[in-house]
Motif scaffolding. Structure first.
Motif, PDB file in Angstrom:
ATOM      1  N   SER A 142      -1.090   2.912 -64.102  1.00 39.15           N
ATOM      2  CA  SER A 142      -2.140   3.164 -63.114  1.00 39.15           C
ATOM      3  C   SER A 142      -1.596   3.593 -61.756  1.00 39.15           C
ATOM      4  O   SER A 142      -2.327   4.188 -60.955  1.00 39.15           O
ATOM      5  N   GLU A 170     -10.007   2.297 -56.471  1.00 41.01           N
ATOM      6  CA  GLU A 170      -9.655   1.321 -57.508  1.00 41.01           C
ATOM      7  C   GLU A 170      -8.332   0.609 -57.240  1.00 41.01           C
ATOM      8  O   GLU A 170      -7.956  -0.312 -57.966  1.00 41.01           O
ATOM      9  N   PRO A 187      -7.303  -7.237 -58.394  1.00 44.17           N
ATOM     10  CA  PRO A 187      -8.576  -6.680 -57.916  1.00 44.17           C
ATOM     11  C   PRO A 187      -9.670  -7.732 -57.979  1.00 44.17           C
ATOM     12  O   PRO A 187      -9.551  -8.721 -58.728  1.00 44.17           O
TER      13      PRO A 187
END
Length: 114
Positions: A61, A87, A39
């Motif tokens: 996740s 996300e 990310p």
């Protein structure tokens, strides 16, 4: 050896994408393939892996939303990503590795809009 990843793009939250990765040739002793992501402003992390026996593992996740599949012997791997969230936005990398080798593919951008 080159790994070619594809399938990234822009998708709305809740949508799906399927990433693909294939190596230019097989490499003896490779017994794992996986998907990593990085990310913005964060470190690269392993999110899904598959062994030559077909065993899979996932980061918490993405567990329940992403599915890795493929054939390690044929050096092809896929990542089905469902119920994407903002996300999940990151550059996604495939990799193949074994006791004495580690190969990265080039990244593919996945952007999830809210």
């Amino acid at each position: 050896v080159q790994l070619q990843a594809s399938g990234g793009g822009l998708v709305q939250a809740g949508g799906s994408l399927r990433l693909s990765c294939a190596a230019s040739r097989s490499v003896r002793s490779i017994n794992n393939m996986g998907w990593y992501r990085q990310p913005p402003g964060k470190q690269r992390e392993l999110i899904a892996g598959i062994t030559s026996y077909g065993n899979t593992n996932y980061a918490d996740s993405v567990k329940g939303r992403f599915a890795i599949s493929g054939d390690v012997a044929k050096t092809t791997v896929y990542l089905q990503m469902n119920n994407l969230k903002p996300e999940d936005t990151a550059v996604y990398y495939c990799a193949m590795y074994g006791p004495s080798h580690f190969y990265w593919g080039q990244g593919t951008q996945v952007t999830v809009s809210s």
